[in-house]
Design a protein around this motif. Structure first.
Motif, mmCIF file in Angstrom:
data_model
loop_
_atom_site.group_PDB
_atom_site.id
_atom_site.type_symbol
_atom_site.label_atom_id
_atom_site.label_comp_id
_atom_site.label_asym_id
_atom_site.label_seq_id
_atom_site.Cartn_x
_atom_site.Cartn_y
_atom_site.Cartn_z
ATOM 1 N N GLU B 18 0.826 -1.206 0.000
ATOM 2 C CA GLU B 18 0.000 0.000 0.000
ATOM 3 C C GLU B 18 0.860 1.257 0.000
ATOM 4 O O GLU B 18 0.400 2.324 0.381
ATOM 5 C CB GLU B 18 -0.912 0.023 1.241
ATOM 6 C CG GLU B 18 -1.940 -1.096 1.290
ATOM 7 C CD GLU B 18 -3.053 -0.915 0.265
ATOM 8 O OE1 GLU B 18 -3.194 0.199 -0.281
ATOM 9 O OE2 GLU B 18 -3.786 -1.887 0.007
ATOM 10 N N LYS B 23 2.862 1.578 -6.324
ATOM 11 C CA LYS B 23 2.720 2.494 -7.465
ATOM 12 C C LYS B 23 3.828 2.250 -8.486
ATOM 13 O O LYS B 23 3.604 2.327 -9.695
ATOM 14 C CB LYS B 23 2.770 3.942 -6.973
ATOM 15 C CG LYS B 23 1.582 4.310 -6.075
ATOM 16 C CD LYS B 23 1.654 5.740 -5.581
ATOM 17 C CE LYS B 23 0.491 6.040 -4.653
ATOM 18 N NZ LYS B 23 0.542 7.420 -4.108
ATOM 19 N N PHE B 26 2.943 -0.828 -10.412
ATOM 20 C CA PHE B 26 1.866 -0.543 -11.365
ATOM 21 C C PHE B 26 2.432 0.090 -12.632
ATOM 22 O O PHE B 26 2.012 -0.215 -13.753
ATOM 23 C CB PHE B 26 0.821 0.364 -10.710
ATOM 24 C CG PHE B 26 -0.375 0.637 -11.575
ATOM 25 C CD1 PHE B 26 -0.739 1.936 -11.887
ATOM 26 C CD2 PHE B 26 -1.137 -0.399 -12.089
ATOM 27 C CE1 PHE B 26 -1.851 2.200 -12.682
ATOM 28 C CE2 PHE B 26 -2.242 -0.148 -12.891
ATOM 29 C CZ PHE B 26 -2.596 1.154 -13.189
ATOM 30 N N GLY B 27 3.400 0.958 -12.456
ATOM 31 C CA GLY B 27 4.070 1.559 -13.611
ATOM 32 C C GLY B 27 4.754 0.497 -14.468
ATOM 33 O O GLY B 27 4.717 0.540 -15.701
ATOM 34 N N ILE B 30 2.206 -1.389 -16.543
ATOM 35 C CA ILE B 30 1.776 -0.611 -17.717
ATOM 36 C C ILE B 30 2.845 -0.674 -18.809
ATOM 37 O O ILE B 30 2.539 -0.884 -19.985
ATOM 38 C CB ILE B 30 1.489 0.850 -17.326
ATOM 39 C CG1 ILE B 30 0.316 0.910 -16.347
ATOM 40 C CG2 ILE B 30 1.173 1.682 -18.568
ATOM 41 C CD1 ILE B 30 0.011 2.295 -15.822
ATOM 42 N N LEU B 59 -6.834 -0.800 -16.999
ATOM 43 C CA LEU B 59 -5.668 -0.557 -16.132
ATOM 44 C C LEU B 59 -6.102 -0.061 -14.750
ATOM 45 O O LEU B 59 -5.529 -0.451 -13.728
ATOM 46 C CB LEU B 59 -4.719 0.437 -16.801
ATOM 47 C CG LEU B 59 -4.002 -0.098 -18.053
ATOM 48 C CD1 LEU B 59 -3.252 1.018 -18.779
ATOM 49 C CD2 LEU B 59 -3.050 -1.224 -17.705
ATOM 50 N N LEU B 60 -7.123 0.768 -14.726
ATOM 51 C CA LEU B 60 -7.630 1.245 -13.431
ATOM 52 C C LEU B 60 -8.197 0.090 -12.619
ATOM 53 O O LEU B 60 -8.014 0.019 -11.403
ATOM 54 C CB LEU B 60 -8.707 2.316 -13.646
ATOM 55 C CG LEU B 60 -8.198 3.691 -14.071
ATOM 56 C CD1 LEU B 60 -9.352 4.615 -14.441
ATOM 57 C CD2 LEU B 60 -7.347 4.321 -12.979
ATOM 58 N N TRP B 63 -5.447 -1.889 -11.079
ATOM 59 C CA TRP B 63 -4.925 -1.204 -9.890
ATOM 60 C C TRP B 63 -5.865 -1.391 -8.697
ATOM 61 O O TRP B 63 -5.430 -1.744 -7.598
ATOM 62 C CB TRP B 63 -4.710 0.275 -10.184
ATOM 63 C CG TRP B 63 -4.359 1.082 -8.964
ATOM 64 C CD1 TRP B 63 -5.138 1.984 -8.326
ATOM 65 C CD2 TRP B 63 -3.120 1.050 -8.229
ATOM 66 N NE1 TRP B 63 -4.495 2.512 -7.238
ATOM 67 C CE2 TRP B 63 -3.245 1.958 -7.158
ATOM 68 C CE3 TRP B 63 -1.937 0.342 -8.366
ATOM 69 C CZ2 TRP B 63 -2.220 2.182 -6.231
ATOM 70 C CZ3 TRP B 63 -0.913 0.558 -7.449
ATOM 71 C CH2 TRP B 63 -1.063 1.469 -6.388
ATOM 72 N N LYS B 64 -7.141 -1.172 -8.924
ATOM 73 C CA LYS B 64 -8.121 -1.242 -7.828
ATOM 74 C C LYS B 64 -8.209 -2.654 -7.262
ATOM 75 O O LYS B 64 -8.419 -2.843 -6.072
ATOM 76 C CB LYS B 64 -9.499 -0.847 -8.338
ATOM 77 C CG LYS B 64 -9.769 0.633 -8.354
ATOM 78 C CD LYS B 64 -11.216 0.892 -8.792
ATOM 79 C CE LYS B 64 -11.331 2.237 -9.441
ATOM 80 N NZ LYS B 64 -12.613 2.473 -10.092
ATOM 81 N N ARG B 66 -5.935 -5.149 -7.441
ATOM 82 C CA ARG B 66 -4.639 -5.847 -7.397
ATOM 83 C C ARG B 66 -4.524 -6.778 -6.192
ATOM 84 O O ARG B 66 -3.844 -7.795 -6.243
ATOM 85 C CB ARG B 66 -3.494 -4.832 -7.393
ATOM 86 C CG ARG B 66 -3.426 -3.948 -6.156
ATOM 87 C CD ARG B 66 -2.453 -2.800 -6.385
ATOM 88 N NE ARG B 66 -2.196 -2.060 -5.149
ATOM 89 C CZ ARG B 66 -3.011 -1.143 -4.636
ATOM 90 N NH1 ARG B 66 -4.118 -0.850 -5.246
ATOM 91 N NH2 ARG B 66 -2.689 -0.519 -3.503
#
Lengths: 174, 188
Positions: B18, B23, B26-27, B30, B59-60, B63-64, B66
């Motif tokens: 978290e 983040k 996540f990059g 992508i 992609l969102l 992320w949400k 994951r």
């Protein structure tokens, strides 16, 4: 004819081999770089947790307390005390108590009522069976002369002093 | 300084956090998979704007959700599933069938053949996508990347986590089903 049909069937069996695949158009690097920035901004912005109003614990507690309060008030207001519970305890009254009350509250009694019953004003004894004021008025229990010490003349004098206009017919007992 | 992208296990481990490492992961996701997902979605939508919208939404969602990914399948398989479901949902919501209103047919005939009658490239492309839609997820994924992208089985195995032999079997089953579907369409 059959050979031709057979050839047709064979061709159709491997249809995929007869097809050319067209390359899917893919945007350039700039597009993906920009798209990445946009997505990350949206994703990380949404990370700020917004607790819905109704999920906050103190709101839930207050709501529960309100509901309990409303229900209890509603139940109480709906309660009707049976008449029998509201009955005054006439059984504990003595004759002297009644006389004392009548004397102290004589003005509250209507003159017509007194005049009507001046001849036969009973002295009645409160019995234990009396449970309501209505019963008290209508009782046929044993009666005694309540006003035996009061003369008729005394009553008339009183009425005259108080300037209470009374129907003479009532006085005469007609 | 460009950081080297680690292996999938590390990426997944970071994604479950978290903090800033999530983040960062996540990059990486992508960077690794957005082009492939774009191509997949674009084959279905045949439209760049719609593809862009769906890809961002996909992609969102990745992320949400994951934390829900438990590693039972390869990360890309999970992402592919989200992409496919989101595309189908969007196309149905907008009442567009897959590969309808195409601007570019995804396939064409190698040479004019009387054996296929008067079928146009647009029609055969539509039927092809309809046929792919009937496939189970694993066959669909293998077929798409083998037939359309001409990827090697080893590369697909790295994406999906399956064995090369298993992928070959899936592909041949997929081909058989699709050709049966197209034959039925041609003759009816």
């Amino acid at each position: 004819m059959e050979v031709h049909q057979s050839n047709v069937n064979k061709k159709q069996e491997h249809i995929l081999d007869e097809l050319n695949v067209r390359q899917t158009p893919i945007p350039n690097e700039d597009f993906f770089a920009q798209m990445k920035s946009v997505v990350q901004e949206k994703a990380f912005k949404q990370e700020v947790k917004i607790v819905p109003f109704y999920k906050k614990w103190h709101i839930m507690v207050a709501a529960a307390a309100s509901i309990v309060l409303i229900i209890s008030v509603a139940l109480r207001s709906g309660e009707t005390v049976p008449i029998e519970h509201q009955k005054p305890d006439f059984a504990s009254l003595t004759k002297e108590d009644v006389i004392h009350y009548v004397e102290n509250n004589l003005p509250e009694f209507e003159a017509e009522q007194l005049a009507e019953h001046i001849q036969n004003i009973p002295v009645w004894e409160v019995q234990k069976e009396i449970t309501t004021s209505k019963d008290l008025a209508q009782t046929t229990s044993k009666k005694q002369d309540l006003f035996k010490q009061i003369d008729r003349e005394d009553v008339l004098d009183y009425l005259e002093e108080e300037l209470i206009d009374v129907d003479e017919d009532l006085l005469l007992g007609s | 300084m460009h950081q080297e992208i680690p292996d999938e296990a590390t990426i997944v481990q970071y994604l479950h956090r978290e903090d800033a490492k999530a983040k960062l992961a996540f990059g990486w996701v992508i960077d690794l998979h957005s082009k492939r997902l774009y191509a997949t979605i674009r084959k279905w939508t045949r439209n760049h704007e719609l593809t862009n919208d769906i890809l961002q939404e996909v992609l969102l969602k990745i992320w949400k959700n994951r934390q829900q990914f438990q590693g039972n399948s390869a990360l890309f398989s999970w992402m592919y599933r989200i992409a496919y479901n989101e595309t189908i949902h969007t196309l149905r919501k907008e009442k567009k069938h897959m590969a309808a209103d195409i601007d570019l047919p995804i396939v064409s005939f190698q040479h004019q053949s009387e054996h296929f009658g008067k079928i146009t490239p647009e029609e055969i492309s539509t039927w092809l996508m309809e046929a792919i839609e009937t496939l189970p997820e694993k066959q669909r994924l293998v077929f798409e990347y083998k037939y359309f992208e001409d990827m090697k089985y080893e590369a697909i195995a790295q994406l999906t986590g399956g064995s090369v032999g298993g992928l070959k079997a899936n592909y041949f089953h997929a081909v058989a089903k699709i050709e049966l579907f197209l034959k039925f369409k041609l003759n009816h």
